[in-house]
Design an enzyme around this catalytic site. Structure first.
Site, short mmCIF file in Angstrom:
data_model
loop_
_atom_site.label_atom_id
_atom_site.label_comp_id
_atom_site.label_asym_id
_atom_site.label_seq_id
_atom_site.Cartn_x
_atom_site.Cartn_y
_atom_site.Cartn_z
N TYR A 1 -0.94 0.53 10.02
CA TYR A 1 -1.54 -0.63 8.73
C TYR A 1 -0.49 0.52 7.57
O TYR A 1 0.24 -0.89 7.12
CB TYR A 1 -3.00 0.28 7.83
CG TYR A 1 -3.18 -0.20 6.68
CD1 TYR A 1 -4.14 -1.69 6.59
CD2 TYR A 1 -2.95 0.90 6.04
CE1 TYR A 1 -4.28 -1.97 4.72
CE2 TYR A 1 -3.41 0.20 4.42
CZ TYR A 1 -3.87 -1.30 4.47
OH TYR A 1 -4.11 -1.26 2.88
N SER B 1 0.56 -1.42 -0.48
CA SER B 1 0.19 0.31 0.13
C SER B 1 0.80 1.53 -0.25
O SER B 1 2.18 1.55 0.44
CB SER B 1 -0.77 0.42 1.33
OG SER B 1 -1.31 1.12 1.17
#
Length: 176
Positions: free
Chosen positions: A159, A146
């Site tokens: 995250y 990501s």
């Protein structure tokens, strides 16, 4: 189908594939002829996606799996081994979760949740798939990353930690 390359005779496991990026990976890979097994935590989404892929003539099967559960991961890999005669060409560690909140508001459970889902599961799936990838003679492991693994975001620091850009290729019994 693009005539320049094909995934005919290739097998794949895509985690977290009933929606989002995983769904798109399955669509593209199945369109190039791969036989795919998918897993997702949502039985409803999984069944809906499997129905859509069946209508398109794709060779996709699926299992409900909570990737945070070691026994579920082991059972899934036994299923994959059985379906693909002990061989696997592609493992896509796609599953990922985000509890978005400011860093100062995260608690220990948030940390554990992100680590067990986004990191531990991918690592364990890679270990479990090793014999199947090796048996295929050609294996690839894809870790979905990501942008938050590179760029700081206000509401997803844990995250981002679990999604740092990463990529490995398996070949000849070695993962590097």
């Amino acid at each position: 189908m693009d005539k320049r390359w094909s995934l005919q005779c290739m097998t794949a496991l895509v985690t977290g594939a009933a929606s989002g990026i995983g769904y798109a990976i399955v669509e593209e890979s199945a369109g190039f002829g791969a036989r795919i097994h998918v897993c997702d935590i949502s039985e409803t989404l999984l069944n809906q996606s499997l129905s859509e892929w069946e209508k398109k003539g794709f060779q996709v099967s699926g299992s409900v799996c909570d990737v945070t559960s070691r026994p579920d991961r082991e059972k899934l890999m036994q299923t994959v081994s059985s379906l693909f005669d002990g061989k696997l060409n592609i493992l896509v560690n796609n599953v990922g979760v985000l509890r978005g909140k400011p860093t100062t508001e995260y608690v220990a459970d948030d940390f554990s949740f992100h680590i067990s889902t986004n990191l531990e599961a991918a690592f364990h799936f890679s270990q479990l798939s090793h014999p199947l990838l090796k048996a295929s003679g050609f294996g690839s492991i894809v870790f979905m990353s990501s942008v938050t693994g590179i760029v700081s975001v206000e509401c997803g620091s844990i995250y981002g930690l679990t999604k740092v850009s990463r990529g490995r290729r398996f070949q000849g019994g070695i993962i590097w």
